[in-house]
Design an enzyme around this catalytic site. Sequence first.
Site, PDB file in Angstrom:
ATOM      1  N   CYS A  63       0.830  -2.263   6.114  1.00  0.00           N
ATOM      2  CA  CYS A  63       1.224  -1.629   4.861  1.00  0.00           C
ATOM      3  C   CYS A  63       1.434  -2.668   3.743  1.00  0.00           C
ATOM      4  CB  CYS A  63       2.472  -0.788   5.115  1.00  0.00           C
ATOM      5  SG  CYS A  63       2.804   0.472   3.885  1.00  0.00           S
ATOM      6  N   HIS A  64       2.602  -2.649   3.085  1.00  0.00           N
ATOM      7  CA  HIS A  64       2.878  -3.623   2.024  1.00  0.00           C
ATOM      8  C   HIS A  64       3.081  -5.037   2.559  1.00  0.00           C
ATOM      9  CE1 HIS A  64       3.829   0.125  -0.182  1.00  0.00           C
ATOM     10  NE2 HIS A  64       3.356  -0.552  -1.212  1.00  0.00           N
ATOM     11  N   GLU A  92      -0.091   4.620  -3.241  1.00  0.00           N
ATOM     12  CA  GLU A  92       0.962   4.361  -4.232  1.00  0.00           C
ATOM     13  C   GLU A  92       1.122   5.567  -5.157  1.00  0.00           C
ATOM     14  OE1 GLU A  92       2.981   2.075  -3.977  1.00  0.00           O
ATOM     15  OE2 GLU A  92       2.084   0.137  -3.520  1.00  0.00           O
TER      16      GLU A  92
END
Length: 225
Positions: free
Chosen positions: A133-134, A164
Amino acid sequence: MKKVLIVETNITRYAGTHDATGLWLGESTEFAKELQKVGISVDYVSPKGGFVPLDPRSMKYVDESIMEFYETPDFKNRALSKTLNPSEVNPEDYFAIYYAGGHGVMWDFPDNKELQSIAMAIYQQNGYVTSVCHGIAGLLNIKDDSNNYLISGKTITGFTLSEEIIAGKKSVVPFFNKEEAEKRGAKFKQKRAYKDFAVQDGHLITGQNPFSARSVANLLIKEVK
């Protein structure tokens, strides 16, 4: 056997706002639990060491497996209260590093030189650099001894622009993962928003979103078992 180092954020809020963020709980617990099943130990580190906040939104997506792991004294102590400081980490103790996500990492992962050095040392000793993910933010600025980006020419994935937008965070994040990865020469792959997807390119293993943590873990396990 050597261990896996899990990296978590210290950031408590989206910059310039009152909105809370932090570690996305499942991205740490699900990954660690998969490793634990096969006897692989983990340690936890954060850019500043010590306390790691939880993204409150991540608590909406927990299942019984996540809650059970979250409630263990070991996880609450080592992963949330007393994470290691990078200065306490010896890269030779680990065969892989894993960057867990949550939006907070976008502020304290990309420019942390100590974590970059640890990751590169693990990679250069034939280890693995992984993220979900991030967590891809931690990979963006890792460079080798020739000053080349580690992700240059590599196929990777991470949280996407469409994700997002769905999350309602397009206007508050400091950058978009795909855009920054491609600036550094990476080949960014993605699938449908919020669907499990992980990709491996040599000793780099990355997952697209929170639902990909187990897949990242299982790709890593296949390499070392």
